[in-house]
Design an enzyme around this catalytic site. Structure first.
Site, PDB file in Angstrom:
ATOM      1  N   HIS B  75       0.833  -1.208   0.000  1.00  0.00           N
ATOM      2  CA  HIS B  75       0.000   0.000   0.000  1.00  0.00           C
ATOM      3  C   HIS B  75       0.861   1.247   0.000  1.00  0.00           C
ATOM      4  O   HIS B  75       1.927   1.276   0.596  1.00  0.00           O
ATOM      5  CB  HIS B  75      -0.939   0.000   1.207  1.00  0.00           C
ATOM      6  N   SER B  92      -6.424   3.330  -5.603  1.00  0.00           N
ATOM      7  CA  SER B  92      -5.842   4.150  -4.538  1.00  0.00           C
ATOM      8  C   SER B  92      -5.984   5.633  -4.849  1.00  0.00           C
ATOM      9  O   SER B  92      -6.301   6.444  -3.967  1.00  0.00           O
ATOM     10  CB  SER B  92      -4.360   3.810  -4.349  1.00  0.00           C
ATOM     11  N   ALA B  94      -8.283   7.129  -6.656  1.00  0.00           N
ATOM     12  CA  ALA B  94      -9.674   7.560  -6.476  1.00  0.00           C
ATOM     13  C   ALA B  94     -10.017   7.651  -4.986  1.00  0.00           C
ATOM     14  O   ALA B  94     -10.674   8.597  -4.535  1.00  0.00           O
ATOM     15  CB  ALA B  94     -10.614   6.583  -7.180  1.00  0.00           C
ATOM     16  N   GLN B  96      -7.985   8.141  -2.363  1.00  0.00           N
ATOM     17  CA  GLN B  96      -7.330   9.262  -1.677  1.00  0.00           C
ATOM     18  C   GLN B  96      -7.951  10.591  -2.110  1.00  0.00           C
ATOM     19  O   GLN B  96      -8.154  11.491  -1.285  1.00  0.00           O
ATOM     20  CB  GLN B  96      -5.823   9.229  -1.947  1.00  0.00           C
ATOM     21  N   VAL B 131      -9.723   5.093   3.670  1.00  0.00           N
ATOM     22  CA  VAL B 131     -10.033   6.531   3.679  1.00  0.00           C
ATOM     23  C   VAL B 131     -11.465   6.854   3.272  1.00  0.00           C
ATOM     24  O   VAL B 131     -11.985   7.894   3.656  1.00  0.00           O
ATOM     25  CB  VAL B 131      -9.058   7.338   2.782  1.00  0.00           C
TER      26      VAL B 131
END
Lengths: 300, 300, 300, 300
Positions: B75, B92, B94, B96, B131
C-alpha cells in the site's frame, strides 16, 4: 460585560444646584445643545430621572424647527476619520467605539463613508442613529431602510434617535432611585435532560455574527449549579440589534460526567443562532440537551 | 453526491470465466495482490458478492505471515506527493482523492508526511486506513490513536482496514443480487411545528467541518413536500467519520409564508452540528422548527 | 385492529359477468338502490375500482331529484332499536356496530333518538353520516353542526355522505389493482433520547376518549427495535374523527435498562392526547423521551 | 393553596418566657412529649428556629431508649376511626386530614387498618410517617417498603419521621427571621412557541392521581402574562410525594387568538403526568406548546 458607570451625579444635587451648574452638567446630554437643559431647568425639582428626561424631551419638542434642525446638525458623522481626528464629544467617541466604529477595516470605513455621503447628500444633515442599540450590520441595515424616506420622516426619525442617545447618556450620568427603561437583558441557561437537572460547568460563548464583516466573541461565561450564568450575557445596557450565536461545550460536559458517548461525540459544540430585535427587551435563550438531542426557544 | 459506479461486472460472469480472467478482474481488490483472487478462485461458484468477499478474506487469513506483511507493504503512503507522481493504482488514487488528499494545503501535506514518517519509522510499514470511511480530520485522529500501539496490534488493524478497502472496491466492481454492507446513509427532514406539517422548499446545506483545516459544503438540497430531501444527503457509500453541520434557511421559509417575524428574524439560518461515528449506519438528523423554537435529535 | 376484508370479488369478474349478476353484486353499495349499479353497467369495462366508483357516483348525480330523495330515505336511522330489530342491510349493521352503536348506554340511545327525531322532524328524511369515519362523539358533533342547515344543503350533504359510505363498501367488496383513497393511518414511534436510539419494548395503548360517554382502548401494541409498532395503530380503514390518547409505559422501559430514576419515577405512564380530523390522512404521533423530559408533534 | 399559618409565636417570646410557658408552648411539637421541650429549654436563648429545632432533636437523641420508645408509642394510628373518635392532638388531626385520612372510602379504611395491624403486630408500636410529605398512595407504598425491615431500623425510621413531623409543627408555630427547610415548591409555566411569547390566560389544573383510590384536583390557576401562575401550584409546605397530572386548556387558548386549527383541534387539553419524590425540593414542570406540538421537562 457591563461597562461600569462613570461617577454618577445624584439627582438631588441637580435638583438643588445653580442653573449654570445644572446646564453645565447636562450640556451634552443633547449633543452640543445646552439650550435643552436650560429649558428643562424651569421644571425643577424632578421626582426622578424619568421626570428629568421627560422635561428635556419636552424642551426639544417645543423648540423651534430651526433649533431641532441645528440639534440634528450638531451630530458627527458615524465613523468619520476626519471628524474623529478633529475631536468629538467624549460621549460620541465612547458610543461609536462601543460598536467598534474605531476599529473598522478599510472596506468598512468605505461602506460607512458611502452611507454618510449618500444620506447627507440627500437630506443635508448627518445620518444619526443610537449606536448603542446596534451592531455594525444593523446600522447599515437601518441606513438602507431609512435612505428612501422623505425629509420630514427623517427629521422626525433623527430626533427620535437623538432622544434615545440622550436617554442613555442621562442614564449613565444621573443617579436616581428610579431608572430609565433603556436596559435590555440577554440570558441563557442549560438544562441537562439526560440527568434531569441544571447543567453546571458548561463553557458558553456569545458571538456577535456579522454577515458583512468579522464575527467576534462578546461574552464568555461558565454555567453555575443552576445551569445559569452568574451575570446575564448582556445586561445593564441595550442589547444591540443584530445576529448572534451562542456556543455551548456540551461534549466535554457529558464526557466529564462519564456518560457513554460515541467518538467523536454526536453533539460536541452546539451553536444556537438567533437575532435580537428589541434592545430594551428581556431575551432568554435556553438550551435543553442530552448527548443525543437538543432544543431551544425564545424565552423571556 | 454519490459517485456513480463504474461499469460493473456481473457476478455470473466471474462465476463462469477462466481463472486468468477471474484473477485479472480482481487483481487489485487487494492492492497489487492477485494471489488473493487466485486462492479465492477455488471456491467458485459464488452465491453472491458476500460469498465472494468471504472467500477472498479467508484467503488473506490463511496466507502466510510474510504474505500478509507483503500485502500491507504493497500500500502507498497517504498523500505522498512522490508516490503519487510515480503512479498509484487507479483505485488508490480515487480513494485518496475522495477525501481531498490531492488538494491538501502545504500545512496539511506536512501533517500527513509527519504521520507517514512517524508510523513507518516505528512499524516498518505504511500507515493504512480505509479513507472512504473518513474525513481528513478523522484520519489524523485515527493515526494519533494507533501510533502508540504495538506491532502485532497494528498488523491486525492494517489487515482489517485493508479488508474494508477491499470490500468497497468489490462493491464497486461486481454486480450481484446481494449487496455488501458497506453503505451508510445520512438524511434529514424538516417539520414545521408552526403550521403542523412538513416544511417543503427549505434550502439545506451539509458542511464537513474541519477543526484543523477548512470546512467545505459536501451536499446541497431543497426539502420536498414531505419535508425530506429526494435523495439522502449522503448515501450509497460510507458516511465519512467526522464532524458536520447542517444549515437550514428557515427565516426565508417562514417569511415566504407570511408568518409574522421580528426584524431581523429571531431564527434565520439554523446550524445543527453533529458528528458521524458509524460510517455504515443510518443517521437521521431532523429539524423541528417554529419561528421561535427548534429541536433536533439523533434519529435512525 | 384492521377488520379483515370479506371474500372480495375481482374487478375482472364484474367486468365480464351478466348485467343481472353485476347488479346483484353491487345492489347494496348504495343502500337498497340497485338502479345505481344498473346505470353504471353501461360504462363497462372498468379500468379499475376508481373508474367503477366514478361511474356509480355519476349515476347518482344524473338520477332524478326524486331518485336521490328515495336513496336518502332508504337509509336507516342511526342506533334505532326498532329498525335494528326489524333488520338492516348487513352493510348497515356492520357499519353501525363498528363505532359501537349496538352497545349504547340508555343515555346514549336517548341522545341518538333525539338526534334522529329532531333531524327527521325538520327535513323529512333520516340523518345520514358515514359512521366508519366517526366516533360516537363526532357523530353527535356533526349532527349539531348540520341541524341548523337548510334542506338543500342537507340533501347535498346526505348524498355526499352516502357516496362516502358507498366508497367504503365498494373498497371492501371489489379486488382491483388500484385502490380507492378511503384509508387513513395512525402511527407512532418512540425515540429514547437518553440513549440516542429507538425505544423498543414499550407498551403502547390507544384510547378513544369520549367527552360524553366512556373512553375505551382501541389498540394495544409493543414497540419493536425500530421504536415503531409492527402495524399502524389504525390502518386499512378511515381513522375515525375523534379524540384519542396514546399511553406509553416509559417508567418500566427505563427501569428495565437500569437508568437511575427517582421513586416514584418522574415519568411513568405518559399520556399524549390529540384529535383526528382527517380520517383519510396519515397521522404520526411520536414520542421523544428521556426519564426527565418528553416531546411530541404532529408528524406525517 | 397554602394553608394559612395559625397565629405564630415570635421566637423572642420563647427566648424570654418562663420555663413552664416555654414547655407549654412546645409540649406537642413532639407528640404528648413535653420532656423534649424541657430538655431543650437549657439551651436558651436560640439564635433562630433552626437552633431551637436542633436543640429539641438533640434532646430526643440524648433521651433514653425507653423514652424514645414511649415517644413512638405516643403516636396514634393512621386513619383509625376509634382513636379519632376518642380524640387526637389537634396537630395529629390536622395532619391526617391534610391528606384526606378523614375522608376515606370503606375500602381505604380497611387498607389502612390492615397496614396498622400488620405493622403493630410485627413491631409492637404504631406505624408512623410524616403524612404532610405524602399522598395516600405514597403512604401505602412507604408502608410496603418498611414492613419487611427489622425492629432497629424501624425504631430509627420512626424517630426520623417524628422529627420531620416536629419540624413542620415548629415551622407553623414559631415566627423567626430564619426558616426551617421544610417547604417545597411545585410550579409551572407555559410558553407559546407559535407566537414566541409566554402564554397568558391558560387554565391549569393540578390533579393528584391515585392508582388505588380516586384522583382529585388539588390546585387550579390561570397563567398570567408571564405564562406563570401568580402563586406556585404548591408552596409554603412540603410537596406530597405522589403522582400528579397537570392539565392545560391549550385548545381554547389558541382558538381565542384566532390561530387556524383543525376541528376538533389536534391539541386541546394537554395532560402532563409526573411524580414528586422530594417534598422539600423545587420542581418546575413547564409546557412548551404550539397547536401541533408540545414538550415538557423537569425544571428547577
Amino acid at each position: 460585560m457591563v461597562s461600569g458607570p462613570m461617577l454618577q451625579k445624584p439627582l438631588e444635587e441637580l435638583n438643588r444646584c445653580t442653573q449654570s451648574d445644572f446646564v453645565a452638567a447636562l450640556a451634552n446630554i443633547f449633543e452640543y445643545s445646552p439650550w435643552v437643559a436650560e429649558q428643562a431647568f424651569a421644571a425643577r425639582p424632578f421626582a426622578g430621572v424619568n421626570a428629568l428626561f421627560a422635561a428635556m424631551k419636552t424642551a426639544v419638542e417645543r423648540g423651534s424647527k430651526d433649533q431641532r434642525l441645528a440639534l440634528i446638525k450638531s451630530h458627527p458623522d458615524l465613523a468619520n476619520k476626519t471628524q474623529r481626528a478633529a475631536g468629538l464629544t467624549a460621549e460620541s467617541t465612547a458610543e461609536q467605539n462601543s460598536i467598534g466604529l474605531d476599529r473598522l477595516s478599510d472596506a468598512e470605513y468605505e461602506a460607512f463613508e458611502r452611507v454618510n455621503n449618500a444620506y447627507r447628500g440627500k437630506f443635508g444633515f448627518p445620518y444619526i442613529v443610537c449606536v448603542r442599540r446596534h451592531t455594525k450590520d444593523s446600522v447599515l441595515a437601518d441606513f438602507e431602510r431609512r435612505l428612501p424616506n422623505d425629509a420630514a420622516t427623517e427629521t422626525a426619525t433623527s430626533i427620535a434617535e437623538i432622544c434615545r442617545i440622550a436617554a442613555l447618556r442621562l442614564d449613565q450620568l444621573v443617579a436616581s432611585s428610579d431608572r430609565l427603561a433603556v436596559h435590555g437583558r440577554l440570558s441563557t441557561h442549560v438544562l441537562d435532560n439526560h440527568n434531569g437537572k441544571p447543567a453546571g460547568g458548561i463553557a458558553v460563548e456569545l458571538i456577535e455574527r456579522s454577515l458583512k464583516g468579522e464575527s467576534r466573541v462578546v461574552a464568555r461565561a461558565v454555567t453555575n449549579s443552576d445551569g445559569r450564568t452568574d451575570q446575564p450575557l448582556i445586561g445593564g445596557r441595550p442589547v444591540p440589534i443584530g445576529r448572534y450565536e451562542l456556543n455551548f461545550s456540551v461534549g466535554r460536559y457529558f464526557r466529564e460526567r462519564n456518560v457513554p458517548l460515541s467518538e467523536p461525540p454526536f453533539l460536541d459544540d452546539i451553536a444556537l443562532r438567533f437575532a435580537v430585535s428589541e434592545p430594551e427587551g428581556h431575551l432568554h435563550v435556553p438550551l435543553l440537551v442530552t448527548p443525543w438531542s437538543y432544543a431551544t426557544y425564545r424565552g423571556s
